[in-house]
Scaffold this motif. Sequence first.
Motif, short mmCIF file in Angstrom:
data_model
loop_
_atom_site.label_atom_id
_atom_site.label_comp_id
_atom_site.label_asym_id
_atom_site.label_seq_id
_atom_site.Cartn_x
_atom_site.Cartn_y
_atom_site.Cartn_z
N GLN A 24 18.64 14.77 -2.03
CA GLN A 24 19.19 14.89 -3.37
C GLN A 24 18.35 15.80 -4.26
OE1 GLN A 24 19.45 10.79 -4.58
NE2 GLN A 24 21.17 10.34 -3.22
N GLY A 25 17.34 16.43 -3.68
CA GLY A 25 16.55 17.41 -4.43
C GLY A 25 15.26 16.89 -5.02
N PHE A 26 14.93 15.64 -4.77
CA PHE A 26 13.69 15.07 -5.29
C PHE A 26 12.54 15.27 -4.31
CE2 PHE A 26 17.01 12.44 -7.32
CZ PHE A 26 16.65 12.61 -8.65
N ASN A 27 11.34 15.30 -4.84
CA ASN A 27 10.14 15.17 -4.04
C ASN A 27 9.67 13.73 -4.14
OD1 ASN A 27 9.92 18.05 -3.45
ND2 ASN A 27 9.37 18.27 -5.60
N VAL A 28 8.98 13.25 -3.15
CA VAL A 28 8.55 11.86 -3.12
C VAL A 28 7.07 11.78 -2.74
CG1 VAL A 28 8.87 9.57 -2.08
CG2 VAL A 28 10.85 11.05 -2.49
N ILE A 29 6.31 11.02 -3.53
CA ILE A 29 4.91 10.74 -3.22
C ILE A 29 4.73 9.24 -3.16
CG2 ILE A 29 2.53 10.88 -4.05
CD1 ILE A 29 3.21 13.54 -5.33
N TYR A 30 4.23 8.74 -2.03
CA TYR A 30 3.98 7.31 -1.87
C TYR A 30 2.51 7.01 -2.17
CZ TYR A 30 8.46 6.40 0.46
OH TYR A 30 9.80 6.24 0.73
N GLY A 31 2.27 5.92 -2.90
CA GLY A 31 0.92 5.41 -3.05
C GLY A 31 0.54 4.54 -1.87
N ASP A 32 -0.75 4.33 -1.69
CA ASP A 32 -1.23 3.52 -0.58
C ASP A 32 -0.75 2.07 -0.67
OD1 ASP A 32 -2.57 5.70 0.45
OD2 ASP A 32 -4.48 5.19 -0.52
N THR A 33 -0.55 1.58 -1.89
CA THR A 33 -0.19 0.17 -2.06
C THR A 33 1.17 -0.16 -1.45
OG1 THR A 33 0.81 0.62 -4.22
CG2 THR A 33 -1.52 -0.06 -4.20
N VAL A 34 2.04 0.84 -1.39
CA VAL A 34 3.42 0.60 -0.97
C VAL A 34 3.51 0.02 0.43
CG1 VAL A 34 5.62 1.73 -0.50
CG2 VAL A 34 4.31 2.38 -2.51
N TRP A 35 2.59 0.40 1.31
CA TRP A 35 2.70 0.09 2.73
C TRP A 35 2.11 -1.27 3.10
CZ3 TRP A 35 5.78 3.66 4.74
CH2 TRP A 35 5.83 4.89 4.13
N ASN A 36 1.71 -2.05 2.10
CA ASN A 36 1.02 -3.31 2.38
C ASN A 36 1.65 -4.47 1.61
OD1 ASN A 36 -1.32 -2.03 3.86
ND2 ASN A 36 -1.56 -1.07 1.85
N GLN A 37 1.52 -5.67 2.19
CA GLN A 37 1.93 -6.89 1.51
C GLN A 37 1.15 -8.05 2.12
OE1 GLN A 37 3.51 -7.50 -1.11
NE2 GLN A 37 4.33 -9.58 -1.05
N HIS A 38 0.37 -8.73 1.28
CA HIS A 38 -0.46 -9.82 1.77
C HIS A 38 -0.64 -10.85 0.64
CE1 HIS A 38 -3.49 -11.95 4.06
NE2 HIS A 38 -4.38 -11.80 3.08
N LYS A 39 -0.27 -12.08 0.92
CA LYS A 39 -0.42 -13.17 -0.05
C LYS A 39 0.21 -12.81 -1.40
CE LYS A 39 -4.33 -15.52 2.08
NZ LYS A 39 -5.65 -16.16 1.91
N SER A 40 1.46 -12.38 -1.32
CA SER A 40 2.33 -12.19 -2.49
C SER A 40 2.13 -10.90 -3.27
CB SER A 40 2.22 -13.38 -3.47
OG SER A 40 2.63 -14.58 -2.83
N THR A 41 1.18 -10.05 -2.88
CA THR A 41 1.03 -8.78 -3.58
C THR A 41 0.75 -7.66 -2.58
OG1 THR A 41 -1.37 -8.99 -3.92
CG2 THR A 41 0.07 -9.91 -5.63
N SER A 42 0.85 -6.44 -3.06
CA SER A 42 0.56 -5.28 -2.23
C SER A 42 -0.93 -5.03 -2.09
CB SER A 42 1.23 -4.04 -2.81
OG SER A 42 0.69 -3.73 -4.09
N ALA A 43 -1.71 -5.47 -3.08
CA ALA A 43 -3.15 -5.21 -3.12
C ALA A 43 -3.74 -6.03 -4.27
CB ALA A 43 -3.43 -3.72 -3.34
N PRO A 44 -5.06 -6.14 -4.36
CA PRO A 44 -5.67 -6.79 -5.53
C PRO A 44 -5.23 -6.13 -6.84
CG PRO A 44 -7.30 -6.49 -3.80
CD PRO A 44 -6.07 -5.74 -3.36
N ALA A 45 -5.27 -6.87 -7.91
CA ALA A 45 -4.74 -6.41 -9.19
C ALA A 45 -5.37 -5.10 -9.64
CB ALA A 45 -4.96 -7.48 -10.26
N LEU A 46 -6.69 -4.96 -9.52
CA LEU A 46 -7.35 -3.74 -9.99
C LEU A 46 -6.93 -2.53 -9.17
CD1 LEU A 46 -9.29 -2.51 -11.97
CD2 LEU A 46 -11.19 -3.10 -10.44
N VAL A 47 -6.69 -2.72 -7.87
CA VAL A 47 -6.23 -1.62 -7.03
C VAL A 47 -4.82 -1.19 -7.43
CG1 VAL A 47 -5.64 -0.96 -4.66
CG2 VAL A 47 -7.69 -2.33 -5.10
N ARG A 48 -3.95 -2.17 -7.64
CA ARG A 48 -2.58 -1.84 -8.05
C ARG A 48 -2.57 -1.12 -9.39
NH1 ARG A 48 0.00 -7.15 -8.71
NH2 ARG A 48 -1.91 -8.19 -8.05
#
Length: 338
Positions: free
Chosen positions: A39-63
Amino acid sequence: MKYPLLEPGATIGITASSSGVKPELHDLLHQTSNRLRTQGFNVIYGDTVWNQHKSTSAPALVRASEFNEMMLDDDINIIIPPWGGELLIEILEYVDFEHIPMKWILGYSDISLLLLAITLKTGIATAHGTNVMDLRGEFSDPTTAMWLPTLSTRTGEAIRQHSSLNYQKEWNFNDPSPSIFHLTEPTFWKIISQASVNIQGRLLGGCIDVIRHVIGTPYGDVQYFQQTYIHNEPILWYLENCELSTTDLRRTLVQMKLAGWFEHCSGIMFGRSEANQPFDGYTVEDVYTELSNELKLPIIYDIDCGHLPPQNTLINGAWAEVHVEADGTASVTQYFRP
């Protein structure tokens, strides 16, 4: 009020400020990026997206750090998290509100807490609507698809959206839909004690399960927002209930009232919800009727907002005119006025 602008060929930053994506679902992320790129967009993924552990993607400060970095990255034009979650509230104390740039953030559910806090503290509009995972289909239904023209609206312009024809009652993962959602149930916007209604005001809202937790904190100062950014114009609230029982919903609305969130209010709109089940004969319609009588305000419910898609894209801070007909059809016109 200040409104970001989404330009053609924008780069979407995807960061998991609440829940990330488990490995077995990573293919959905790849589907999403492939669809957006066509659709013409570029996409950049952050590291947090690929993880899920104990209800979050990462510790709060990392997110929070990843969110802050994406917000300050000039190569990223809009941020859309993969979906909501449970513990976004943990990152609020680490978000760099003093340097929030003019950049759209789009999402709902737990993400709506971040959206509301940013608009209240900065006067920058944020967008309540689809998450990025629900943009991976071959096409979007007409209601969901309005996210793009809405976020492409310029300051001083207006855009109109309409109620959907049908909504999704439940997910059917065994029968994938080209448009992601299975829209099987007729949509009907309802009104307490009136046949039709017109309401105007500055939109504010989100998932009531989570936004209630910033009442009385620096991230939920509605009075400051009213006085500083909209000069005491009326607020038109939109709220959606994900998991609260009917009685907990009532308790929360009373708390919001006591905290002054409904002062200078022109009306309240509630999204559809599976959680709205009677408790000892006490129904959600009872809750809405009591609140309408107490506040002397019109209340609209079962609108296109929340966890029973599709959703209108509602802009926190925009001036809105909402018209609901007796036949359950509705329109929402949003004016991007300062």
